[in-house]
Design a protein around this motif. Structure first.
Motif, PDB file in Angstrom:
ATOM      1  N   UNK A 220     -73.460  -1.337 -13.180  1.00 34.53           N
ATOM      2  CA  UNK A 220     -73.686  -2.306 -14.191  1.00 34.53           C
ATOM      3  C   UNK A 220     -75.046  -3.063 -14.539  1.00 34.53           C
ATOM      4  N   UNK A 221     -75.791  -3.206 -13.312  1.00 35.96           N
ATOM      5  CA  UNK A 221     -76.945  -3.922 -13.337  1.00 35.96           C
ATOM      6  C   UNK A 221     -76.653  -5.492 -13.592  1.00 35.96           C
ATOM      7  N   UNK A 222     -77.851  -6.019 -14.123  1.00 38.14           N
ATOM      8  CA  UNK A 222     -77.923  -7.372 -14.240  1.00 38.14           C
ATOM      9  C   UNK A 222     -76.594  -8.183 -15.020  1.00 38.14           C
ATOM     10  N   UNK A 223     -76.303  -7.559 -16.125  1.00 37.70           N
ATOM     11  CA  UNK A 223     -75.105  -8.309 -16.848  1.00 37.70           C
ATOM     12  C   UNK A 223     -73.979  -8.355 -16.135  1.00 37.70           C
ATOM     13  N   UNK A 224     -73.435  -7.225 -15.296  1.00 37.95           N
ATOM     14  CA  UNK A 224     -72.201  -7.316 -14.493  1.00 37.95           C
ATOM     15  C   UNK A 224     -72.714  -8.190 -13.323  1.00 37.95           C
ATOM     16  N   UNK A 225     -73.600  -8.163 -12.743  1.00 35.59           N
ATOM     17  CA  UNK A 225     -73.735  -9.223 -11.638  1.00 35.59           C
ATOM     18  C   UNK A 225     -73.832 -10.484 -12.016  1.00 35.59           C
ATOM     19  N   UNK A 226     -74.293 -11.066 -13.183  1.00 33.89           N
ATOM     20  CA  UNK A 226     -74.103 -12.420 -13.717  1.00 33.89           C
ATOM     21  C   UNK A 226     -72.714 -12.713 -13.787  1.00 33.89           C
ATOM     22  N   UNK A 227     -71.974 -11.944 -14.374  1.00 36.93           N
ATOM     23  CA  UNK A 227     -70.606 -12.137 -14.851  1.00 36.93           C
ATOM     24  C   UNK A 227     -69.714 -12.215 -13.408  1.00 36.93           C
ATOM     25  N   UNK A 228     -69.941 -11.316 -12.311  1.00 33.86           N
ATOM     26  CA  UNK A 228     -69.177 -11.610 -11.150  1.00 33.86           C
ATOM     27  C   UNK A 228     -69.452 -12.646 -10.406  1.00 33.86           C
ATOM     28  N   UNK A 229     -70.689 -13.115 -10.332  1.00 33.99           N
ATOM     29  CA  UNK A 229     -71.073 -14.352  -9.537  1.00 33.99           C
ATOM     30  C   UNK A 229     -70.304 -15.574 -10.233  1.00 33.99           C
TER      31      UNK A 229
ATOM     32  N   UNK B  43     -82.835  -4.480 -19.672  1.00 34.32           N
ATOM     33  CA  UNK B  43     -82.964  -5.477 -18.464  1.00 34.32           C
ATOM     34  C   UNK B  43     -81.842  -5.297 -18.239  1.00 34.32           C
ATOM     35  N   UNK B  44     -80.698  -5.882 -19.088  1.00 37.55           N
ATOM     36  CA  UNK B  44     -79.296  -6.262 -18.639  1.00 37.55           C
ATOM     37  C   UNK B  44     -78.668  -5.263 -18.027  1.00 37.55           C
ATOM     38  N   UNK B  45     -78.758  -3.679 -18.432  1.00 38.65           N
ATOM     39  CA  UNK B  45     -78.046  -2.722 -18.053  1.00 38.65           C
ATOM     40  C   UNK B  45     -78.582  -1.719 -17.100  1.00 38.65           C
ATOM     41  N   UNK B  46     -80.120  -1.685 -16.868  1.00 40.20           N
ATOM     42  CA  UNK B  46     -80.495  -0.913 -15.879  1.00 40.20           C
ATOM     43  C   UNK B  46     -80.174  -1.060 -14.601  1.00 40.20           C
TER      44      UNK B  46
ATOM     45  N   UNK C 164     -67.299  -3.854 -17.177  1.00 41.50           N
ATOM     46  CA  UNK C 164     -66.507  -4.602 -16.278  1.00 41.50           C
ATOM     47  C   UNK C 164     -65.107  -3.976 -15.922  1.00 41.50           C
ATOM     48  N   UNK C 165     -64.451  -3.237 -17.304  1.00 44.12           N
ATOM     49  CA  UNK C 165     -63.331  -2.768 -17.094  1.00 44.12           C
ATOM     50  C   UNK C 165     -63.180  -1.196 -16.955  1.00 44.12           C
ATOM     51  N   UNK C 166     -64.335  -0.677 -16.661  1.00 44.35           N
ATOM     52  CA  UNK C 166     -64.472   0.684 -16.114  1.00 44.35           C
ATOM     53  C   UNK C 166     -63.889   0.928 -14.733  1.00 44.35           C
ATOM     54  N   UNK C 167     -63.393   2.019 -14.350  1.00 47.52           N
ATOM     55  CA  UNK C 167     -62.764   1.943 -13.125  1.00 47.52           C
ATOM     56  C   UNK C 167     -63.797   1.949 -11.952  1.00 47.52           C
ATOM     57  N   UNK C 168     -64.872   2.348 -11.994  1.00 46.57           N
ATOM     58  CA  UNK C 168     -65.879   2.331 -11.245  1.00 46.57           C
ATOM     59  C   UNK C 168     -66.395   0.849 -10.777  1.00 46.57           C
ATOM     60  N   UNK C 169     -66.282  -0.068 -11.695  1.00 46.43           N
ATOM     61  CA  UNK C 169     -66.652  -1.201 -11.502  1.00 46.43           C
ATOM     62  C   UNK C 169     -65.438  -2.275 -11.266  1.00 46.43           C
ATOM     63  N   UNK C 170     -64.477  -1.894 -12.119  1.00 49.36           N
ATOM     64  CA  UNK C 170     -63.253  -2.760 -12.029  1.00 49.36           C
ATOM     65  C   UNK C 170     -62.912  -3.395 -10.704  1.00 49.36           C
ATOM     66  N   UNK C 171     -62.139  -4.429 -10.581  1.00 51.88           N
ATOM     67  CA  UNK C 171     -61.796  -4.955  -9.323  1.00 51.88           C
ATOM     68  C   UNK C 171     -60.838  -3.908  -8.641  1.00 51.88           C
ATOM     69  N   UNK C 172     -60.966  -3.918  -7.237  1.00 48.70           N
ATOM     70  CA  UNK C 172     -60.224  -2.898  -6.506  1.00 48.70           C
ATOM     71  C   UNK C 172     -59.109  -3.982  -5.909  1.00 48.70           C
ATOM     72  N   UNK C 173     -58.701  -4.976  -6.191  1.00 48.02           N
ATOM     73  CA  UNK C 173     -57.762  -5.899  -5.458  1.00 48.02           C
ATOM     74  C   UNK C 173     -56.409  -5.396  -5.068  1.00 48.02           C
TER      75      UNK C 173
END
Length: 979
Positions: A874-883, A909-912, A630-639
């Motif tokens: 980031x896959x499933x884990x990141x999508x769950x967190x973001x939602x 399953x979480x990160x694929x 979540x904190x990596x530059x390519x995933x982190x918020x671009x706000x």
């Protein structure tokens, strides 16, 4: 005539925000951690002005009376502050002035000049300037470093340390006409290449030989303007000669000969799709105008174009991106008889902003400076034109250090009866908008070359500076003139300037151009500079003689300059005149069809897939990996980027870049109502993943298309009405292995487009994105960008009120994972944070994906879906967190059933990052209907939305994640929280 200086400083009690920001930037760049700096902006006014008149200008126009104070004095007067004292008592007596170089576009100065003249003040010229005060004890070497790295950009600005002593503003000197011929017919191969390089023509030996042979046949030497015209027209930027060339391609499956690779892959896919659609074909114009055109409703079509402006942005980030977005806005404006822009997009690729300044090669700007300049350039142009920037992305990779990528897009509305255009014999060539200057000389040819450590000094003139206000005025005039049917054709004046605009418009007819009639910013331009300048905000029209007077009246009413610079004539020749003398004459046939075909070899050898195993991960390790991703530059918020743009202007934005109760969630796609009287909407999305290209460019391209389409489907777009655009940014394709990766990506574009009936309607390529320099040991080093394919998608929705966003909506609703997850960790973010490599890159299963898209769309239309989010980085884990943090609700999820279906480990399953997957919140009252609509599509219930503050993910009796959504949000939000 007097030259006056006006210094505008913070008023008493006000913070010196500019100075404080520069000091912070100096710390970020590793220049001086303890720097104290003061700053001001200012103006130089030239004219027969009294002190009272200058004071009036400062008080009424140039300074804010609440937050600023102004000092007015003749140039060099002691009244002007030569030193300042910082708040901490530091003596700041080292003075630095920064001004635009003579000839560089200064939009603020132009607007100021117009406003002052409107006030009735006798001002002849205006220039802006910036002043900085540094500590008196600043070491000269440190001062030089601060100036070069922070205070000014040598490609467009000049710096003066100490007092500024000017007597007048440079307006150029009169041009003395002299026809220049270039001896080329007798040059040997080495001399031809030398001419190509030194003249910044950037043509190949074969092309130079063809030009020499052509003029041997004419029994004369070319003039300089003729040679430049051919170079502009034949440049990679304008003719796409590599992608459209002859390529002998070899991979593990054998060999294939392309006569025109682009036409036989991407173009051919669209042709086949349109044939299969038959009477249901919804494409209107593809690859034949400045932008692609598709049907929208009974009255309007939608126009879409995405361009790149990479090389200029590397040298001057603000000006490069500023004119990148300004240029792509003019593409829809120049499509058909002129479309009205309604939204912008932007996608950027940078090196990490925390790059160590000591590691920068010579001639490279720090990524943080590039990033800030690029973002502000796009921001200022779009906001000032009143066009919302609604969609985009930012990617980071160290390989973008020497070549940042700047993709800019624009969509517009075109009346259904304004699609076709054609200049007619006798039509006048009319240019309106900005004046012509030396800015942008050799822009098209420069963009076709590799960058080097010397590019800033050699090609600084290739950078243009935009003026959004002028372009807005041009747009207003154009739309009025279009509706009054005052012209028969229009195009933008972009790469190559008048050379390309007039040359392309008159290709099938012929044209005579009177270069001395083009309005100039200043004196001294040669006829060739006028012809190839890429000065911004210019449009070229074909105006029938009987309608010229009305066209000029419209322009005058809006304060837009209009000039007749020639006429379309049925001669088949491009004839160039200056002050009654012929300076160039080139056959249109040679110009557009005479370029020898590029012949290239391309090879591709698939790298072996190395299996990778994730380490055993308990709850602590899983949570740590999730937070790191979540904190990596390519995933982190671009706000920090997003919130600088206006999303609301024109009032049509239905889904914006950030969604949820606090607008803190990453939306999947933008939805815009281009017609406020209608609920029908346009969906804009994008897909890109350069990391996949390191493993297999075919799968990278297929995944980019999949991502762009599933982003659009996630908000409600109809998957049967999605058009796509390609933008290839690659390294040096003279190398067979590099060109091979590009061909493989194009093959994927062909296969996926046909399978899903998603036609390509436009595209653009930018090659030679490499940076070279000589290191301290005297060895040449080269840094190439990763293969970078951006896919932009444009879909449609019948009613924007039925669209959905990705934020969770209500506790008690079930959460479903739609789509199959595979053991596909290649290029994934989890491997990046774990510093591992290998694995299978995600593939696209065409038939399965198409069924998933259609099923999800059916469920959204049936209103059984409350929230939908695509699974990507980031896959499933990141999508769950973001939602969860987007909706500010908790989640309770158990993976056991999904694991049984997928046959993989829980962490996989979480990160694929398998393609074609969605995470969907289903209305609990419509769950049965949702499952019926999904049918045989892979679909598994994971859990439900809860009121609690935590995101809990378990697998049977084993807890994998149990973290507050607030903590996950902070990890995602923090990295680029620069505001």
């Amino acid at each position: 005539m007097t030259l006056w200086e006006i210094d505008v400083l913070p008023a008493a009690g006000q913070n010196d925000v500019a100075g404080q920001t520069l000091a912070a930037d100096a710390r970020d760049l590793g220049l001086d951690p303890n720097l104290t700096i003061a700053a001001s902006r200012g103006f130089l006014l030239q004219g027969e002005l009294s002190a009272e008149q200058v004071a009036q200008a400062a008080e009424q126009l140039l300074a804010d009376s609440v937050t600023e104070s102004a000092t007015v004095a003749p140039m060099g007067d002691a009244v002007l502050a030569q030193s300042r004292t910082a708040a901490d008592g530091v003596d700041l007596s080292q003075l630095v002035h920064v001004l635009p170089k003579p000839g560089v576009m200064d939009p603020v100065a132009l607007s100021t000049l117009q406003a002052l003249q409107d006030m009735g003040l006798p001002v002849e010229q205006v220039s802006t300037l910036r002043k900085y005060w540094l500590p008196a004890a600043t070491d000269p070497a440190q001062l030089k470093r601060l100036c070069q790295k922070l205070l000014f950009n040598d490609s467009i600005e000049r710096v003066v340390t100490g007092p500024l002593n000017l007597t007048k503003l440079d307006a150029g000197s009169d041009y003395q006409f002299s026809l220049q011929r270039v001896p080329i017919r007798e040059l040997n191969d080495e001399q031809l290449l030398q001419l190509s390089k030194q003249g910044q023509l950037y043509l190949t030996l074969t092309e130079m030989q063809t030009i020499a042979a052509h003029f041997q046949g004419l029994n004369r030497e070319p003039t300089d303007i003729e040679l430049e015209t051919v170079a502009q027209t034949w440049s990679e930027h304008c003719s796409h000669k590599t992608l459209a060339g002859r390529i002998a391609y070899t991979d593990e499956n054998g060999s294939k000969q392309f006569k025109n690779m682009l036409k036989e892959t991407i173009f051919q896919a669209t042709v086949q799709i349109r044939q299969e659609l038959g009477d249901d074909d919804w494409c209107v114009k593809v690859f034949s105008d400045n932008a692609g055109v598709v049907k929208f409703d009974d009255d309007y079509h939608v126009v879409f174009k995405v361009e790149t402006h990479n090389h200029p942005s590397a040298i001057e980030p603000y000006g490069g991106s500023n004119t990148g977005i300004g240029g792509v806005i003019r593409d829809p404006m120049g499509t058909g008889l002129g479309a009205k822009p309604f939204c912008n997009t932007d996608i950027f690729c940078f090196a990490p902003p925390n790059t160590d300044p000591a590691t920068l090669p010579p001639g490279v700007l720090h990524p943080r400076r590039v990033m800030k300049g690029v973002v502000s350039g796009v921001r200022d142009y779009g906001n000032r034109m009143g066009i919302p920037t609604v969609n985009g992305a930012v990617y980071f990779d160290p390989r973008y250090l020497g070549n940042p990528l700047v993709y800019c897009g624009n969509a517009g509305l075109l009346p259904v009866d304004k699609v076709e255009k054609e200049p007619l014999p006798g039509d006048y060539i009319v240019t309106i908008g900005g004046r012509t200057g030396r800015d942008g000389i050799h822009g098209a040819t420069f963009s076709s070359a590799e960058l080097t450590s010397e590019s800033e000094s050699i090609s600084g003139g290739s950078v243009q500076i935009g003026n959004a206000i002028t372009e807005k005025m041009v747009l207003d005039v154009m739309l009025q003139a279009r509706d009054e049917e005052l012209y028969s054709a229009v195009t933008d004046c972009g790469a190559g300037g008048f050379s390309s605009a007039v040359g392309e418009m008159g290709e099938k007819l012929g044209a005579e151009v009177w270069l001395d009639r083009a309005p100039l910013k200043y004196a001294g331009l040669s006829y060739t500079e006028i012809w190839i300048s890429e000065a911004q905000e210019r449009m070229v029209f074909a105006v029938p003689p009987e309608k010229l007077e009305r066209m000029q009246e419209l322009c005058a009413a809006e304060g837009v300059e209009a000039s007749v610079i020639g006429q379309f004539v049925p001669t088949g020749m491009l004839r160039l005149m200056y002050d009654g003398q012929e300076v160039g004459s080139v056959a249109m046939e040679f110009l557009h069809d005479g370029r020898p075909p590029v012949v290239r070899e391309a090879t591709y050898a698939a790298p072996a897939v190395r299996q990778v195993e994730l380490p055993a991960m308990d709850q602590a390790a899983t949570e740590q990996a999730l937070s790191a991703i979540l904190g990596s530059l390519n995933v982190a918020s671009k706000h920090w980027v997003i919130r600088q743009y206006d999303h609301e202007v024109q009032a049509g934005s239905a889904i914006k870049p950030l969604v949820g109760p606090q607008s803190n969630g990453p939306g999947d796609a933008a939805v815009v109502r281009p017609r406020l009287e209608s609920q029908r909407g346009v969906v804009i999305s994008c897909g890109m993943n350069p990391y996949y290209g390191d493993l297999d460019p075919y799968d990278m391209a297929a995944s980019a298309i999949d991502e762009a389409i599933r982003n659009a489907v996630a908000v409600g777009a109809n998957p049967t009405r999605i058009a796509i655009l390609d933008n290839f940014c690659w390294g040096n394709t003279d190398r067979p292995e590099t060109l091979g990766t590009l061909v493989r990506a194009a093959l994927a574009c062909h296969d996926v487009a046909i399978a899903w009936k998603t036609p390509f309607i436009s595209g653009k390529d930018s090659l030679n994105n490499e940076f070279s320099w000589v290191d301290e040991a005297g060895v040449k080093q080269t840094l190439a960008i990763p293969p970078s394919l951006l896919i932009s998608a444009m879909g449609q929705v019948e009613d924007v009120a039925q669209c959905v966003t990705m934020d969770l909506k209500e506790a008690g609703n079930p959460i479903y994972l739609v789509g199959a997850t595979h053991r596909e960790l290649g290029g994934s973010h989890v491997l990046q944070v774990l510093e591992k490599s290998g694995g299978q890159v995600p593939k696209v299963r065409l038939g399965e994906a198409q069924a998933i898209f259609q099923a999800v769309h059916a469920a959204i239309r049936a209103q059984s879906v409350r929230a939908c989010h695509d699974l990507s980085e980031g896959g499933l884990a990141v999508a769950l967190a973001e939602m969860a943090f987007a909706g500010q609700l908790g989640l309770s999820v158990d993976l056991q059933e999904a694991l049984g279906q997928a046959g993989i480990e829980a962490t996989e399953l979480l990160f694929s990052e398998s393609n074609s997957r969605f995470l969907i919140e289903v209305d609990v009252a419509h769950e049965a209907e949702f499952k019926r609509l999904l049918g045989s599509v892979p679909c598994v219930r994971l859990g439900e939305v809860v009121e609690g503050a935590n995101v809990t993910i378990a697998a049977a009796d084993r807890t994998l994640v149990d973290r507050p959504w607030q903590a996950l949000f902070e990890a995602w939000h923090r990295p680029l929280d620069w505001a």
